[in-house]
Write a protein that holds these residues in place. Structure first.
Motif, PDB file in Angstrom:
ATOM      1  N   LEU A  54       0.838  -1.189   0.000  1.00  0.00           N
ATOM      2  CA  LEU A  54       0.000   0.000   0.000  1.00  0.00           C
ATOM      3  C   LEU A  54       0.876   1.243   0.000  1.00  0.00           C
ATOM      4  N   ARG A  55       0.572   2.170  -0.892  1.00  0.00           N
ATOM      5  CA  ARG A  55       1.346   3.411  -0.986  1.00  0.00           C
ATOM      6  C   ARG A  55       0.517   4.562  -0.426  1.00  0.00           C
ATOM      7  N   VAL A  56       0.957   5.087   0.677  1.00  0.00           N
ATOM      8  CA  VAL A  56       0.236   6.166   1.335  1.00  0.00           C
ATOM      9  C   VAL A  56       0.506   7.488   0.609  1.00  0.00           C
ATOM     10  N   PRO A  57      -0.517   8.266   0.300  1.00  0.00           N
ATOM     11  CA  PRO A  57      -0.296   9.562  -0.361  1.00  0.00           C
ATOM     12  C   PRO A  57       0.674  10.436   0.426  1.00  0.00           C
ATOM     13  N   VAL A  58       1.626  11.029  -0.254  1.00  0.00           N
ATOM     14  CA  VAL A  58       2.689  11.779   0.423  1.00  0.00           C
ATOM     15  C   VAL A  58       2.158  13.024   1.122  1.00  0.00           C
ATOM     16  N   GLU A  59       1.016  13.542   0.677  1.00  0.00           N
ATOM     17  CA  GLU A  59       0.516  14.785   1.265  1.00  0.00           C
ATOM     18  C   GLU A  59      -0.237  14.559   2.579  1.00  0.00           C
ATOM     19  N   TRP A  60      -0.480  13.307   2.958  1.00  0.00           N
ATOM     20  CA  TRP A  60      -1.206  13.061   4.196  1.00  0.00           C
ATOM     21  C   TRP A  60      -0.336  13.381   5.408  1.00  0.00           C
ATOM     22  N   SER A  61      -0.885  14.126   6.335  1.00  0.00           N
ATOM     23  CA  SER A  61      -0.184  14.422   7.587  1.00  0.00           C
ATOM     24  C   SER A  61      -0.349  13.245   8.541  1.00  0.00           C
ATOM     25  N   SER A  62       0.440  13.259   9.597  1.00  0.00           N
ATOM     26  CA  SER A  62       0.458  12.128  10.529  1.00  0.00           C
ATOM     27  C   SER A  62      -0.855  11.936  11.260  1.00  0.00           C
ATOM     28  N   ASP A  63      -1.733  12.966  11.266  1.00  0.00           N
ATOM     29  CA  ASP A  63      -3.001  12.825  11.963  1.00  0.00           C
ATOM     30  C   ASP A  63      -4.138  12.397  11.035  1.00  0.00           C
ATOM     31  N   HIS A  64      -3.798  11.995   9.810  1.00  0.00           N
ATOM     32  CA  HIS A  64      -4.838  11.492   8.914  1.00  0.00           C
ATOM     33  C   HIS A  64      -5.443  10.229   9.537  1.00  0.00           C
ATOM     34  N   PRO A  65      -6.757  10.060   9.432  1.00  0.00           N
ATOM     35  CA  PRO A  65      -7.396   8.909  10.099  1.00  0.00           C
ATOM     36  C   PRO A  65      -6.873   7.556   9.640  1.00  0.00           C
ATOM     37  N   PHE A  66      -6.446   7.437   8.402  1.00  0.00           N
ATOM     38  CA  PHE A  66      -5.888   6.157   7.956  1.00  0.00           C
ATOM     39  C   PHE A  66      -4.602   5.859   8.714  1.00  0.00           C
ATOM     40  N   LEU A  67      -3.732   6.851   8.830  1.00  0.00           N
ATOM     41  CA  LEU A  67      -2.452   6.643   9.507  1.00  0.00           C
ATOM     42  C   LEU A  67      -2.651   6.427  11.005  1.00  0.00           C
ATOM     43  N   ARG A  68      -3.551   7.189  11.606  1.00  0.00           N
ATOM     44  CA  ARG A  68      -3.803   6.999  13.035  1.00  0.00           C
ATOM     45  C   ARG A  68      -4.313   5.596  13.335  1.00  0.00           C
ATOM     46  N   ARG A  69      -5.128   5.070  12.435  1.00  0.00           N
ATOM     47  CA  ARG A  69      -5.739   3.759  12.668  1.00  0.00           C
ATOM     48  C   ARG A  69      -4.770   2.616  12.396  1.00  0.00           C
ATOM     49  N   HIS A  70      -3.921   2.742  11.381  1.00  0.00           N
ATOM     50  CA  HIS A  70      -3.185   1.569  10.890  1.00  0.00           C
ATOM     51  C   HIS A  70      -1.692   1.552  11.219  1.00  0.00           C
ATOM     52  N   ILE A  71      -1.155   2.607  11.810  1.00  0.00           N
ATOM     53  CA  ILE A  71       0.255   2.568  12.202  1.00  0.00           C
ATOM     54  C   ILE A  71       0.387   1.844  13.544  1.00  0.00           C
ATOM     55  N   ASP A  72       1.222   0.851  13.577  1.00  0.00           N
ATOM     56  CA  ASP A  72       1.513   0.126  14.806  1.00  0.00           C
ATOM     57  C   ASP A  72       2.358   1.037  15.710  1.00  0.00           C
ATOM     58  N   PRO A  73       1.870   1.382  16.896  1.00  0.00           N
ATOM     59  CA  PRO A  73       2.627   2.313  17.748  1.00  0.00           C
ATOM     60  C   PRO A  73       3.987   1.777  18.186  1.00  0.00           C
ATOM     61  N   GLU A  74       4.133   0.456  18.256  1.00  0.00           N
ATOM     62  CA  GLU A  74       5.414  -0.115  18.670  1.00  0.00           C
ATOM     63  C   GLU A  74       6.434  -0.082  17.537  1.00  0.00           C
ATOM     64  N   ARG A  75       5.962  -0.347  16.313  1.00  0.00           N
ATOM     65  CA  ARG A  75       6.886  -0.374  15.169  1.00  0.00           C
ATOM     66  C   ARG A  75       6.995   0.978  14.474  1.00  0.00           C
ATOM     67  N   GLY A  76       5.959   1.789  14.592  1.00  0.00           N
ATOM     68  CA  GLY A  76       5.958   3.072  13.903  1.00  0.00           C
ATOM     69  C   GLY A  76       5.706   2.951  12.413  1.00  0.00           C
ATOM     70  N   THR A  77       5.197   1.820  11.982  1.00  0.00           N
ATOM     71  CA  THR A  77       4.926   1.587  10.561  1.00  0.00           C
ATOM     72  C   THR A  77       3.522   1.013  10.392  1.00  0.00           C
ATOM     73  N   ILE A  78       3.014   1.136   9.154  1.00  0.00           N
ATOM     74  CA  ILE A  78       1.728   0.528   8.824  1.00  0.00           C
ATOM     75  C   ILE A  78       1.927  -0.978   8.719  1.00  0.00           C
ATOM     76  N   THR A  79       1.094  -1.738   9.393  1.00  0.00           N
ATOM     77  CA  THR A  79       1.257  -3.189   9.389  1.00  0.00           C
ATOM     78  C   THR A  79       0.022  -3.872   8.818  1.00  0.00           C
ATOM     79  N   VAL A  80       0.261  -4.995   8.178  1.00  0.00           N
ATOM     80  CA  VAL A  80      -0.829  -5.762   7.573  1.00  0.00           C
ATOM     81  C   VAL A  80      -1.851  -6.208   8.616  1.00  0.00           C
TER      82      VAL A  80
END
Length: 325
Positions: A210-236
């Protein structure tokens, strides 16, 4: 984001003297569009006095008009298709055998497959079912283990690209994934095979990234929901945390839309002289998210597929390109 997937055609290519086509197709429906989808499906069914909108039962003009609804509501569609010439039965068996060998090797090397009970359970189910036709038949394996994982990843990538603008920031961005429930297939061993394997497929195959749009800020709902807080990355696992459900299509408006897409694609591929299918295909054109090679649909073919066999798909691509120009 609601993701709905259905299929059309015959997935059994074992009779090598018969030419057959099958497709798996889907639609992405943002949360805000869901009420309009339900209202439109309800109105269509009420007019026809039926419980479910079935594309195969629509007249030609009705099919074309229905296809226009997708563009009117800014929905995203996608499809993957194959046939008995570009992906013959023997090639399917070879592919399945190779995938089992890769899986077996990876399982032996995986510490998590040995030590994490949930992962170990998945590995054991896959070990029993991946290479055994009596557990998962070749047609079900083709649909659930080969075609559907690609389509699911494609639809989620399409959602990120098509709905990247601020108008969709308020969407939940939780992927609500539902398949058309098939007796004996899903729920069932084939559906479980998909659920057990799709996470590993997505994590190991660059084509499903999945390629996240570069213009999305860190508070975008997709990033808030899908970033693993321990890894700091989007996880399957977080993306698929809602699971993959199954529902009877007459209970779900989105599945009835997915049936429309699958039916239009199948007719357009199978019969170039079908003018209604061609017109419906062109109506779907702007909603189809192109594949990585720029085609409107993915054609799953073996490496030695003859150009003549691919011409039926090239024709569909050229139809949409002509509309653009």
């Amino acid at each position: 984001m609601k993701v709905r997937i259905d299929e059309s055609g015959d997935f059994d290519f074992s009779n090598e003297e018969r030419f057959w086509v099958c497709t798996v197709a889907g639609v992405v429906i943002p949360d805000g569009r869901w009420p309009a989808v339900e209202a439109w499906i309800h109105a269509q069914n009420q007019t026809r006095e039926v419980d479910e909108l079935k594309a195969s039962q629509l007249g030609d003009s009705d099919l074309v008009e229905a296809a226009k609804f997708f563009a009117a509501e800014n929905l995203v569609t996608g499809a993957i298709v194959t046939d008995s010439r570009v992906f013959p039965f023997k090639r399917q068996l070879d592919w399945r055998r190779r995938q089992f060998e890769i899986f077996t090797k990876a399982a032996k090397q995986s510490r998590r497959a040995r030590e994490v009970p949930e992962i170990a359970g998945k590995v054991e189910r896959l070990r029993r079912r991946m290479d055994r036709a009596r557990h998962v038949s070749p047609p079900d394996y083709l649909q659930y283990a080969i075609l559907m994982p690609w389509l699911l990843a494609h639809l989620m990538k399409a959602a990120l690209l098509r709905y990247r603008g601020p108008a969709f920031r308020g969407d939940s961005w939780a992927f609500d994934i539902v398949l058309d429930e098939k007796g004996g297939a899903d729920p069932g061993k084939a559906g479980q095979l998909l659920r057990d394997s799709v996470e590993a497929i997505f994590a190991s195959d660059a084509r499903t990234e999945l390629r996240v749009p570069v213009e999305w800020s860190s508070d975008h709902p997709f990033l808030r929901r899908h970033i693993d807080p321990e890894r700091g990355t989007i996880t399957v696992p977080r993306i698929l945390s809602g699971g993959i459900g199954a529902e009877r299509s007459h209970h779900d408006a989105g599945l009835q839309l997915a049936d429309l897409v699958a039916h239009v694609v199948l007719r357009a591929v199978r019969n170039p002289e079908d003018s209604a299918a061609t017109e419906a295909w062109r109506a779907l054109g702007t909603t189809l998210m192109p594949t990585d090679n720029g085609w409107p649909i993915k054609v799953w073919a073996s490496d030695d597929a003859a150009p003549a066999d691919e011409e039926r798909y090239r024709r569909l691509d050229e139809l949409l390109r002509a509309d653009v120009t």
